[in-house]
Scaffold this motif. Structure first.
Motif, short mmCIF file in Angstrom:
data_model
loop_
_atom_site.label_atom_id
_atom_site.label_comp_id
_atom_site.label_asym_id
_atom_site.label_seq_id
_atom_site.Cartn_x
_atom_site.Cartn_y
_atom_site.Cartn_z
N THR A 187 -29.26 102.31 30.25
CA THR A 187 -28.63 102.42 31.49
C THR A 187 -29.79 103.42 32.34
N GLY A 188 -30.32 104.28 31.68
CA GLY A 188 -31.27 105.16 32.42
C GLY A 188 -32.56 104.39 32.92
N LEU A 189 -33.02 103.64 32.07
CA LEU A 189 -34.07 102.50 32.09
C LEU A 189 -33.71 101.70 33.36
N ILE A 190 -32.68 101.25 33.46
CA ILE A 190 -32.18 100.22 34.60
C ILE A 190 -32.06 101.23 35.86
N ARG A 191 -31.40 102.38 35.83
CA ARG A 191 -31.65 103.26 37.03
C ARG A 191 -32.76 103.43 37.42
N GLN A 226 -45.69 94.15 31.31
CA GLN A 226 -46.58 93.55 30.15
C GLN A 226 -47.44 92.55 31.19
N SER A 227 -46.90 92.10 32.55
CA SER A 227 -47.72 91.14 33.25
C SER A 227 -48.92 91.63 33.88
N GLY A 228 -49.01 92.96 33.63
CA GLY A 228 -50.09 94.22 34.24
C GLY A 228 -49.64 94.48 35.53
N ASP A 229 -48.39 94.42 36.04
CA ASP A 229 -47.91 95.32 37.30
C ASP A 229 -47.91 96.63 37.35
N ALA A 230 -48.54 97.32 38.11
CA ALA A 230 -48.75 98.80 38.17
C ALA A 230 -47.49 99.42 38.23
N MET A 231 -46.51 98.76 39.19
CA MET A 231 -45.11 99.42 39.10
C MET A 231 -44.17 99.33 38.06
N GLY A 232 -44.38 98.07 37.47
CA GLY A 232 -43.58 97.91 36.15
C GLY A 232 -44.06 99.04 35.00
N LEU A 233 -45.52 99.30 35.16
CA LEU A 233 -45.82 100.08 34.09
C LEU A 233 -45.61 101.55 34.34
N ALA A 234 -45.48 101.77 35.79
CA ALA A 234 -45.04 103.35 35.98
C ALA A 234 -43.63 103.52 35.59
N ILE A 235 -42.65 102.67 36.02
CA ILE A 235 -41.29 102.79 35.49
C ILE A 235 -41.30 102.86 33.89
N VAL A 236 -42.06 102.14 33.07
CA VAL A 236 -41.98 102.20 31.72
C VAL A 236 -42.48 103.36 31.42
N ASN A 237 -43.62 103.84 31.78
CA ASN A 237 -44.18 105.18 31.31
C ASN A 237 -43.14 106.46 31.88
N ARG A 238 -42.45 106.17 32.76
CA ARG A 238 -41.62 107.37 33.08
C ARG A 238 -40.43 107.38 32.23
N TYR A 239 -40.01 106.32 31.81
CA TYR A 239 -39.00 106.14 30.76
C TYR A 239 -39.26 106.58 29.75
#
Lengths: 324, 324
Positions: A187-191, A226-239
């Protein structure tokens, strides 16, 4: 041979579990099929008897049974105190099943059963002290000390998702603000993913979710990263940053030999574990002493059945005679 | 009869403790008096022998001894791993004392000894599961499960001050940011007091500290609040708010029967406990189950000696024959 009963909000999974913690036969039924508590008990008993017969055993071969419940139980007297989604309250489920089975029946919290399964036959099988957290809609947790679940003086210890990581932070379902669960659950990750989508409408994350916040899952940000997207990586790192703070808190308090992470997000494997371990290295209080091993859960969907069967105390099954 | 040795950064306090956890004789010496580890051990032995003789006993009457240290110890093999302010590292203090005393000698962390003292003869004497935290320059903590200190697989569990309450919050001495200790220790309270003083130079708090931030103590804000000063009250409330979050975290994880608060700030008594209990009521996860009792520590300055003596396992002394 033991019986493991994994009671969920919508269905009940039952398995016959051997002394090595392996499921030899299993089945399930929908809780909707039961009109009242008496029928619910009878359905469990009937299904257990069918499983035992199908496996070629007799009831006398069953040493004990255990039931894991997604709510509060009294593990001393076998009372099911309450469960979300099911209206039975303060019912003597343990004694009622025990009378029919003719063997001891133990009750436990479902998150504790998952921790017991990991301790007995999963990722923490070689450790006496372990913690298992399950990253799902919420965060479930179980504390295993000397191969037994620790439940405190009132039988409900181990609410590991409800430690505040950020005072006055995000609202948690428990009523407090800023809980570990509010940030590090799915739930937190989705938010976090939705917040980033709203700020960057042209992102890959948006395209993966077809521009619909309702279509975001716990996998969306990981896929983008995993596709190398910077925003995706930023979200994952925050999580993972919040996850690391919560895990480090629990390690500093308990110093378990193994810390097991289960639930959907744990399927990301090393993609989750590698950065998590890196963050933990500077956060845990373990100078000059052995360090906690961080592992992904191994018992998967069967954790509930196996852990429930293990409630009888067979925390660590005997080693196999042939393999030592 | 047992020996309790409370090793501090500047002096060593030693006491003879009877089977009811009462100190019958005590003394102390300065660590400055010892030039090396061998002298340090000899000074402890000499002082113990003097105490035993002064109390009219012989060495044979001593069942065990224990030493509490403000650092890391291995409670299995009796190694003193390290202590701040004293340069001895990885020394076999337990075995070295044991050889001279002719009885078992146990080592423990000083915060754990304080928790054991509260469990044995203090505020948690009627509980099997308790937590004690000491609010000092830092926050020390000890976890008592089934009347024994829990130290985890690597002997250093119970760093209860080092759970993050606010991600990226105030810098903590441990290297992390936002720890419970950074906010809810005396150091945290002094920081809160100084921040308020800087914003309101004409306040009562400023006058109490003679306008000098260096003269602020853990008592300044409490004194102002007790005089009815609004700013003093606001500081105290802010402090107790953080304390409540940290205590609630630990209760949700452990569900101890008693939660004991010690250290200088605990001397504020009900002025601390009443608002704390009010905040905890909405923060702890204890619906439909017995609730944790919050108490002030009772063993005071002798906690270190008593707890060290109790390391031998005499968690709960036998009841008195005359009072039952």
């Amino acid at each position: 041979m033991r019986i493991g009963i994994d009671i969920g909000g919508t269905n009940v999974k039952i398995g016959l579990v051997d002394d090595r913690g392996q499921i030899v036969q299993k089945d399930s039924f929908s809780t909707d099929a039961c009109e009242n508590y008496e029928q619910f008990v009878q359905e469990i008993v009937d299904q257990c008897q069918r499983l035992i017969a199908a496996a070629g055993y007799e009831m006398a071969a069953i040493r004990s049974a255990g039931a894991g419940c997604p709510g509060a139980v009294n593990d001393q007297n076998g009372t099911l105190i309450y469960m979300p989604n099911i209206e039975y309250r303060n019912v003597p489920l343990g004694p009622d099943l025990s009378r029919q089975f003719g063997c001891p029946v133990y009750l436990g919290n479902d998150a504790n059963c998952a921790a017991l399964a990991e301790s007995a036959v999963g990722a923490a099988r070689d450790a006496d002290h372990s913690i298992t957290i399950t990253l799902g809609t919420g965060i479930g947790g179980g504390i295993v000390i000397n191969n037994e679940i620790y439940t405190g003086f009132n039988h409900i210890a181990g609410e590991l998702g409800h430690i505040v990581l950020t005072v006055d932070g995000w609202q948690c379902g428990c009523g407090r603000k800023g809980c570990f669960e509010a940030y590090a659950s799915v739930t937190g990750l989705i938010r976090m993913t939705r917040e980033a989508m709203a700020e960057h409408p042209d992102s890959l994350v948006n395209r993966l979710a077809q521009g619909d916040p309702e279509k975001v899952s716990g996998k969306t940000a990981f896929k983008a990263a995993q596709s190398g997207d910077a925003m995706g990586l930023a979200i994952v790192n925050r999580y993972i940053g919040y996850l690391a703070e919560g895990v480090a808190n629990l390690i500093n308090v308990f110093q378990p030999e193994v810390f097991v992470i289960g639930g959907g997000i744990s399927k990301e494997g090393d993609y989750l574990l590698d950065p998590l371990k890196k963050l933990l290295a500077s956060r845990v209080y373990q100078a000059d002493v052995p360090r906690t091993k961080i592992k992904v859960a191994e018992t998967g969907n069967d954790a509930g059945i196996i852990g429930a069967a293990m409630l009888g105390g067979l925390s660590h099954p005997a080693p196999c005679a042939s393999c030592g």
